[in-house]
Write a protein that holds these residues in place. Structure first.
Motif, PDB file in Angstrom:
ATOM      1  N   THR A 293       0.799  -1.223   0.000  1.00 42.22           N
ATOM      2  CA  THR A 293       0.000   0.000   0.000  1.00 42.22           C
ATOM      3  C   THR A 293       0.841   1.286   0.000  1.00 42.22           C
ATOM      4  O   THR A 293       0.577   2.189  -0.800  1.00 42.22           O
ATOM      5  CB  THR A 293      -1.003  -0.010   1.175  1.00 42.22           C
ATOM      6  OG1 THR A 293      -1.825  -1.168   1.041  1.00 42.22           O
ATOM      7  CG2 THR A 293      -1.871   1.217   1.180  1.00 42.22           C
TER       8      THR A 293
ATOM      9  N   SER B 179       3.791   1.746  -1.223  1.00 42.12           N
ATOM     10  CA  SER B 179       4.364   1.848  -2.570  1.00 42.12           C
ATOM     11  C   SER B 179       3.361   2.462  -3.530  1.00 42.12           C
ATOM     12  O   SER B 179       3.688   3.356  -4.302  1.00 42.12           O
ATOM     13  CB  SER B 179       4.723   0.463  -3.120  1.00 42.12           C
ATOM     14  OG  SER B 179       5.939   0.035  -2.605  1.00 42.12           O
ATOM     15  N   ILE B 180       2.143   1.945  -3.492  1.00 44.75           N
ATOM     16  CA  ILE B 180       1.129   2.413  -4.437  1.00 44.75           C
ATOM     17  C   ILE B 180       0.849   3.896  -4.205  1.00 44.75           C
ATOM     18  O   ILE B 180       0.829   4.691  -5.145  1.00 44.75           O
ATOM     19  CB  ILE B 180      -0.163   1.572  -4.312  1.00 44.75           C
ATOM     20  CG1 ILE B 180       0.137   0.128  -4.751  1.00 44.75           C
ATOM     21  CG2 ILE B 180      -1.284   2.160  -5.159  1.00 44.75           C
ATOM     22  CD1 ILE B 180      -1.008  -0.833  -4.578  1.00 44.75           C
TER      23      ILE B 180
ATOM     24  N   VAL C 195       2.784   6.218  -2.650  1.00 39.63           N
ATOM     25  CA  VAL C 195       3.947   7.067  -2.943  1.00 39.63           C
ATOM     26  C   VAL C 195       4.184   7.171  -4.453  1.00 39.63           C
ATOM     27  O   VAL C 195       4.376   8.264  -4.988  1.00 39.63           O
ATOM     28  CB  VAL C 195       5.218   6.520  -2.234  1.00 39.63           C
ATOM     29  CG1 VAL C 195       6.461   7.249  -2.719  1.00 39.63           C
ATOM     30  CG2 VAL C 195       5.080   6.656  -0.735  1.00 39.63           C
ATOM     31  N   ILE C 196       4.135   6.037  -5.150  1.00 41.22           N
ATOM     32  CA  ILE C 196       4.457   6.051  -6.579  1.00 41.22           C
ATOM     33  C   ILE C 196       3.399   6.809  -7.371  1.00 41.22           C
ATOM     34  O   ILE C 196       3.725   7.547  -8.309  1.00 41.22           O
ATOM     35  CB  ILE C 196       4.628   4.619  -7.122  1.00 41.22           C
ATOM     36  CG1 ILE C 196       5.845   3.966  -6.484  1.00 41.22           C
ATOM     37  CG2 ILE C 196       4.767   4.615  -8.630  1.00 41.22           C
ATOM     38  CD1 ILE C 196       7.176   4.599  -6.801  1.00 41.22           C
TER      39      ILE C 196
END
Lengths: 182, 191
Positions: free
Chosen positions: B84, B86-87, B89-90
């Protein structure tokens, strides 16, 4: 709808055939995503990897999120990411269940005692490789040594070290920029 | 509520573990110590399994740890927890891609975080090494410090290290296999 399925199945395949993640995934991404689907260019892929490496989280996951987002926005990002991690969920789930049943066997216990020795060597090699890319001058060398010692001897959360090191890094860059102007 | 706790612990790991792969290792040690979900030995075993199976190591570690702590649903919570951040932030970074890449502050922060992350992994590695290469229960003071050395394990470590240096392209799974076979044949756990 078809594009979501394509995103999911493409990244599912990649999650199922790459060992180790990180840079191990790059050649496969190039073949599948750049040459095969044309979802992004080689330059974009290199950028995603570079950013994936210096943002929190797992590099392979970050790259999947990037490509998914580029193709179909937030939903694309979600579908690509969960496609990538789904094989891990299935494979590791099965292995964990099996190992829990066999953990008390003498053979398994002896084998894992030997495996821990191999893991020690793997970590040592990984740290040496990471040192080359992360310790670039005296300040980063001090930071590495200080964090390694403090984290080993003190009972502090790794989160704390990451936050302090990030703040120090920003401070160092800002100070140097100021010094260069004078 | 262990499921919510698993999600939260792995959310933090996903948010603060920078540099991929082994970066999750120090967070898992910390987690095991605080929650009692698993021991340091188990973390080393999980790492071996994660390196020998397909998929990103960090993800495999999360799924395995979640399973060990709370079964299939536990592994799902850990998995969702770790991806979560990662999703989030990216997706944010993707929107400001150019500005992010050339930002002086971002560059500075990671200049500091990278060596710190390496330091954390080194400290975790030392914990693994002590568990694998020493018999700490035999400790009887500095004047007889050699009693804690596990000679069989040290010899095996030397062999595996030599193999990893001789054949640099060799996949880690083969090194783990050498360890497993030697451990079983020479009864490393004494079992």
């Amino acid at each position: 709808m078809k594009i979501y399925w394509e995103l999911f199945s493409t990244f599912f395949r990649m999650g199922a055939i790459t060992f180790g993640g990180g840079y191990a995934m790059l050649p496969i991404l190039q073949r599948e995503v750049v040459d095969g689907k044309g979802w992004c260019t080689n330059e974009e892929l290199t950028d995603y990897f570079a950013i994936g490496q210096c943002t929190p989280g797992i590099i392979a996951v970050n790259t999947a999120t990037f490509i998914g987002y580029k193709i179909k926005g937030v939903w694309g990002a979600l579908v690509a990411t969960y496609g990538l991690v789904a094989p891990s969920f299935i494979v590791i789930g099965v292995i964990a269940a099996l190992l829990q049943n066999f953990a008390s066997y003498a053979l398994v216990q002896n084998a894992f005692a030997g495996i821990r020795v191999a893991v020690t060597v793997l970590i040592l090699n990984a740290v040496v490789k990471l040192l080359k890319s992360s310790v670039v001058d005296k300040l980063t060398a001090c930071l590495f040594a200080a964090v390694a010692l403090a984290s080993f001897f003190l009972d502090l959360s790794p989160v704390l070290f990451v936050l302090i090191a990030g703040a120090l890094g920003v401070a160092a860059k800002v100070l140097w920029k100021g010094a260069a102007k004078k | 509520m262990i499921f919510l706790q698993l999600f939260w612990e792995f959310f933090k790991t996903g948010l603060f573990a920078v540099g991929g792969g082994l970066a999750t290792l120090p967070f898992l040690y910390d987690m095991g110590e605080r929650t009692g979900w698993f021991t340091a030995h188990q973390v080393a075993d999980m790492l071996a399994v994660s390196e020998s199976t397909p998929g990103p190591i960090g993800i495999n570690m999360a799924v395995y740890t979640g399973y060990t702590s709370a079964g299939p649903l536990g592994s799902l919570c850990a998995l969702v927890g770790i991806v979560t951040p990662s999703i989030i932030v990216i997706v944010i970074v993707a929107a400001f891609l150019k500005a992010f890449r050339n930002n002086h502050y971002v560059e500075g922060a990671f200049y500091g975080i990278r060596p710190a992350s390496t330091g954390l992994i080194a400290a975790a590695g030392l914990t693994v090494a002590i568990g694998a290469l020493l018999k700490t229960e035999l400790w009887s003071g500095w004047e007889r410090f050699w009693t804690v050395l596990d000679w069989k394990a040290l010899a095996l470590a030397a062999v595996i290290f030599a193999v990893s240096k001789k054949w640099k392209k060799l996949h880690p799974v083969f090194l783990i296999l050498i360890g497993a076979v030697a451990g079983a044949v020479f009864r490393f756990a004494g079992a």
